[in-house]
Design a protein around this motif. Structure first.
Motif, PDB file in Angstrom:
ATOM      1  N   ASN A  63       0.823  -1.210   0.000  1.00 34.74           N
ATOM      2  CA  ASN A  63       0.000   0.000   0.000  1.00 34.74           C
ATOM      3  C   ASN A  63       0.857   1.260   0.000  1.00 34.74           C
ATOM      4  O   ASN A  63       0.405   2.328  -0.406  1.00 34.74           O
ATOM      5  N   GLU A  64       2.130   1.106   0.463  1.00 33.84           N
ATOM      6  CA  GLU A  64       3.035   2.256   0.503  1.00 33.84           C
ATOM      7  C   GLU A  64       3.673   2.514  -0.862  1.00 33.84           C
ATOM      8  O   GLU A  64       4.259   3.575  -1.085  1.00 33.84           O
ATOM      9  N   VAL A  65       3.602   1.537  -1.767  1.00 34.44           N
ATOM     10  CA  VAL A  65       4.147   1.688  -3.123  1.00 34.44           C
ATOM     11  C   VAL A  65       2.955   1.885  -4.049  1.00 34.44           C
ATOM     12  O   VAL A  65       2.204   0.949  -4.333  1.00 34.44           O
ATOM     13  N   LYS A  66       2.778   3.099  -4.523  1.00 31.27           N
ATOM     14  CA  LYS A  66       1.542   3.517  -5.192  1.00 31.27           C
ATOM     15  C   LYS A  66       1.041   2.528  -6.239  1.00 31.27           C
ATOM     16  O   LYS A  66      -0.110   2.115  -6.225  1.00 31.27           O
ATOM     17  N   LYS A  67       1.888   2.131  -7.167  1.00 29.02           N
ATOM     18  CA  LYS A  67       1.462   1.234  -8.246  1.00 29.02           C
ATOM     19  C   LYS A  67       2.019  -0.174  -8.061  1.00 29.02           C
ATOM     20  O   LYS A  67       2.009  -0.984  -8.980  1.00 29.02           O
ATOM     21  N   GLY A  68       2.518  -0.457  -6.855  1.00 24.05           N
ATOM     22  CA  GLY A  68       3.181  -1.731  -6.600  1.00 24.05           C
ATOM     23  C   GLY A  68       2.280  -2.934  -6.783  1.00 24.05           C
ATOM     24  O   GLY A  68       2.667  -3.941  -7.384  1.00 24.05           O
TER      25      GLY A  68
END
Length: 931
Positions: free
Chosen positions: A519-524
């Motif tokens: 969730n901390e990596v926008k497009k992860g």
């Protein structure tokens, strides 16, 4: 271990020499913790320190530092002293305070003296300790310390490059430097100088000449007393540089009366403050190192037990955690229920339970690292934390295959999420038993690669970092690699169960943590679900398929290379004027830089040898014919050993094909790597390198190889991402981009562009992506630095939006700490604000380059996923290899006409982009013809 003459042994450690050595030992695979901190230098130094403590058990010990940023006495009489040294890397500067803090916690004295260097402090203390009856060992890789050696003072050189520890006494120094007494080493250094410390020496005097002078005249003073005996150019050099020679000796001489006292009680080895050490290690995420310290100090019983177990999770009767402050737990201290399932009814009940789950974690235990050569020993399953099941498989293949089929409704069920660590391996193993792991999947190794690409992603590291849990190591069950290592199937069943289920239990827990971190990596999440997880299936299929190899082609090439190498060897000996070991960097360096004097002031390595690395030789290849001959010799030798002789050994005996393994989680840019064998580094720019590709062939006369390659994809990407209209229009109009660039830079019509001008423009086009400087461009072309600077300036005037984009990328990285590809893959650049210019510049170049390289990687991965789906549904064509921007397919001749345009179109339209992506496709019986 040393055998001392008495029990008073003082070890003095040259801190910075050992810290630099530790840092560069990990330079190819730096140790990065979860906070993004580079801890390589600290780990390397601590490994050296603990190795010393275990090996030698010194009675007295101190670590000596230089005082950073303070001019020493040597700078007073030679301001240029050490002026050619590069700025200290950021990873070392940030490491020093931690190292000093650890040493204080270990009760090891940290010493220094303002205005003096570490070797002066060590020299002074060694002399004072000698008078008090001590044997002193100066621990350092620095050869300059040899001048201090006496019968009571020795050099202790730490192990390096697979060799053992070296202890230099008087005889070793005499032999090493060709002197009669160790104190003559300072004369030796004064005569020949030292490029590392910028000590000039006498021009034209190298190691052999210095040894000769010392043999004949005893010292530098003796040389000048006998100067009349010299002849020619050498005499002139010695006469004209008298002042420089004595200055050099003064610079090289280690001071032995620095203002430091030897108070023996101060240096006694003491027991560390384990709590303080533990606190620092927890911050650095050094978990194994804490245990190593306990072992080093032989701390057992209550002290170690209390210290360790006070920090682990302890459960009461109700299963509640009694202690939250923990460093690590393990299987012996964690409540768990791992069950062996080894008969029909329990297996049936397990399958019924698995069918009810929305997600399960799976892990195969096998007999080999190579999946296609491995036998299945058992499969572990977990779907609830702290619990799991282990199914033992029979050794008979048909019986094992029949058992595997029972799990088909689970592993091929599209409604169940299959979780694993490196699932590609499990997929390949299970496919041999007619069993697939179908989508959807969640691979923790791949997920962590998207979350933190710079860290290592193996299960041991992930468990320790995110769960504070130390897993059981396979070596403790089957032994270390070698002929005595046993197979996992020989391990008793209870141990197999505990080990195997621990893996699925830990992986299941990691999955939950990584799901939140994504969730901390926008497009992860999208990157994983749409590209990386589907790619696991694609790569598993490619690796299983393999590619055919024509060994006869390689046999013929091997003979041709033998002939070429023999001719080159004769030519190199002719260049040198005598025979020598071409593969010895030491001998080669002496010939190039002492005998032939190819360049002045050649670069030396930390060991004092002349550097003859490829990058050094490439810079001076025009200075002497021998340099280019050596480069070609090395190239052919590497080609022969790494590919021509090695590739046939990689043929799988079952399939008759070569099966490379694609590493999905290695390159921080997102690029795939290829291993066992590595097919991405075949030097195809040379004629002989291209010959290797001829050995990769279609499997029979009914098939052909098709190679499809993205054309200039990185240039197209930077044009599109920067929005530079001039560059975009060149691509839209299908112009030759290098000719178009040359025309703009030189302000001439395209039809007047010469081959040299186009070549220079091509170098700039590709160099700009990697932050090429005027100096770098001049080294790659025949342009001067001034001409190179003018060319780069003209380039940015021609493509103004390109410069704007590059500046914006650096500013963005400085602001948010990372940059992204077109699909949102992040490259973290934590050193973008470093005060070290070299380190900062490297990060700035990555800020521009990473989105370009990473986007190219994203695009070809998307194309692979799409093509895999199309080909599997409609064709018998197989995707075999991915090498840089190229895909290689094996195509039935009957499908060629239909499949070739599909491959080209799918690759060109893998993603929507504002610049056309162009793919060039070729066909042939072998890879060379197809490419």
């Amino acid at each position: 271990m040393l055998t001392p003459d008495n029990d008073k042994r003082l070890f003095l450690l040259d801190a910075y020499a050992l810290i630099f050595r530790g840092y560069y030992a990990f330079i190819k695979n730096p140790i990065i913790n979860s906070k993004g901190q580079n801890t390589s230098a600290i780990m390397g130094f601590m490994n050296s320190l603990l190795d010393l403590l275990r090996r030698e058990k010194p009675t007295h010990l101190a670590v000596v530092f230089d005082v950073g940023g303070i001019q020493t006495l040597r700078h007073d009489y030679f301001p240029e002293y050490k002026a050619n040294r590069n700025e200290t890397p950021e990873g070392i500067r940030t490491a020093v305070p931690y190292i000093q803090e650890i040493l204080n916690a270990m009760h090891i004295p940290v010493l220094f003296a303002a205005g003096y260097e570490a070797d002066d402090v060590i020299g002074t203390l060694s002399r004072k300790a000698e008078k008090q009856g001590y044997i002193t060992y100066m621990m350092t890789p620095d050869k300059d310390y040899a001048q201090l050696v006496t019968d009571k003072v020795k050099m202790y050189k730490p192990a390096s490059r697979g060799g053992g520890v070296e202890v230099w006494g008087i005889e070793e120094v005499k032999k090493k430097f060709g002197v009669d007494r160790p104190e003559q080493v300072v004369d030796y250094l004064g005569m020949m100088g030292d490029s590392v410390d910028n000590i000039p020496g006498i021009p034209g005097v190298g190691a052999k000449t210095a040894q000769k002078f010392i043999k004949e005249y005893g010292s530098l003073e003796g040389l000048y007393e006998n100067i009349a005996k010299l002849r020619g150019k050498l005499k002139q050099n010695v006469m004209e540089n008298r002042e420089l020679a004595f200055l050099s000796k003064k610079l090289a001489k280690i001071i032995t009366d620095a203002p430091v006292d030897f108070i023996e009680e101060k240096y006694t080895v003491d027991v560390p403050d384990f709590d303080k050490v533990k606190e620092i290690f927890a911050e650095l995420e050094f978990r194994r190192l804490l245990e190593n310290i306990y072992k080093t100090y032989d701390v057992e019983g209550e002290t170690a037990s209390e210290s360790l177990h006070a920090q682990i999770s302890i459960f009461d009767d109700e299963g509640e955690e009694a202690v939250k402050d923990k460093i690590f737990t393990d299987i012996s201290t964690t409540k768990h229920h791992y069950q062996l399932v080894d008969s029909d009814l329990p297996i049936k009940l397990l399958i019924q339970n698995l069918e009810k789950q929305k997600q399960i974690c799976v892990d195969c235990e096998t007999t080999a690292i190579k999946a296609l050569e491995a036998e299945l020993v058992g499969i572990a399953f977990s779907y609830e934390g702290g619990k799991g099941y282990y199914v033992k498989f029979p050794e008979d293949f048909e019986q094992a295959k029949a058992l595997a089929q029972k799990f088909k409704p689970i592993l091929e069920n599209p409604s169940i999420l299959k979780i694993g660590q490196n699932l590609k391996y499990d997929m390949k193993v299970l496919s041999q038993y007619g069993l697939q792991i179908s989508a959807p999947i969640f691979d923790t190794m791949v997920a962590h690669y998207v979350i933190n690409p710079d860290m290592r992603h193996n299960l041991d590291v992930l468990a320790e970092t995110y769960l504070n849990y130390k897993t059981v190591k396979i070596e403790t069950l089957i032994g270390k690699k070698g002929k005595n290592q046993k197979s996992f199937k020989e391990v008793d069943l209870d141990t197999q169960t505990e080990y195997a289920v621990e893996d699925t239990d830990v992986t299941l827990q990691l999955k939950e943590i990584f799901s939140h971190k994504l969730n901390e990596v926008k497009k992860g999440e999208a990157l994983l679900q749409e590209v990386e997880f589907p790619l696991v299936h694609v790569l598993a299929g490619m690796e299983q398929e393999g590619i055919s190899l024509d060994t006869k082609v390689l046999e013929n090439l091997s003979q041709e290379l033998e002939t070429d190498l023999a001719k080159l060897e004769k030519q190199i000996f002719s260049d040198a004027g005598h025979e020598f070991n071409i593969n010895s960097p030491k001998q080669l360096g002496e010939i190039l830089f002492e005998e032939l004097k190819v360049i002045k002031n050649p670069k030396k390595t930390r060991t004092g040898q002349y550097s003859t690395s490829e990058d050094i030789l490439l810079k001076i290849k025009d200075k002497h014919p021998m340099v280019e001959h050596v480069l070609i010799y090395r190239q052919l030798q590497k080609l022969k050993s790494t590919y021509v002789e090695a590739l046939p050994k990689e043929i799988n005996p079952k399939t008759g094909r070569v099966h490379t393994v694609f590493a999905q989680t290695v390159a921080a840019t997102g690029r795939l790597a290829s291993n066992n064998p590595n097919l991405q580094n075949i030097p195809i720019r040379t004629e002989r390198g291209q010959e290797v590709r001829k050995a990769f062939v279609a499997k029979d006369d009914e098939h052909l190889l098709l190679a499809a390659d993205y054309s200039q994809i990185e240039l197209r990407l930077i044009a599109g991402l920067s929005g530079d209209e001039a560059m975009i229009n060149s691509f839209l109009n299908h112009e030759d981009i290098h000719t178009a660039t040359a025309a703009k830079i030189y302000s001439i019509p395209t039809n007047e562009v010469t081959r040299t001008q186009r070549s220079n423009a091509k170098t700039v086009n590709f160099g700009i992506i990697y932050g090429v400087s005027a100096f770098g461009l001049s080294e790659q072309t025949k342009l001067s630095r001034a001409e190179s600077k003018d060319m780069i300036d003209a380039y940015f005037e021609s493509y103004p939006m390109l410069k704007k984009y590059m500046d914006e990328q650096v500013a963005l990285a400085r602001k948010q700490g990372f940059v992204e590809t077109i699909l949102g893959r992040r490259r973290y650049l934590r050193e973008i604000n470093s005060r070290n210019h070299v380190v900062r510049s490297h990060a700035e170049r990555n800020a521009v380059n990473a989105p370009i390289q990473g986007s190219a990687a994203d695009i070809i991965k998307v194309a692979m996923v799409k093509l895999h789906k199309i080909l599997n549904q409609e064709f018998k064509t197989k995707m075999l290899l991915q090498v840089h921007d190229e895909l290689v397919f094996e195509v039935p001749k009957t499908e060629l006409e239909a499949v070739q345009p599909i491959i080209k179109n799918t690759m060109e339209n893998a993603v929507k982009f504002n610049v056309p992506l162009v793919v060039e496709a070729g066909v042939g019986k072998n890879w060379f013809e197809a490419h």
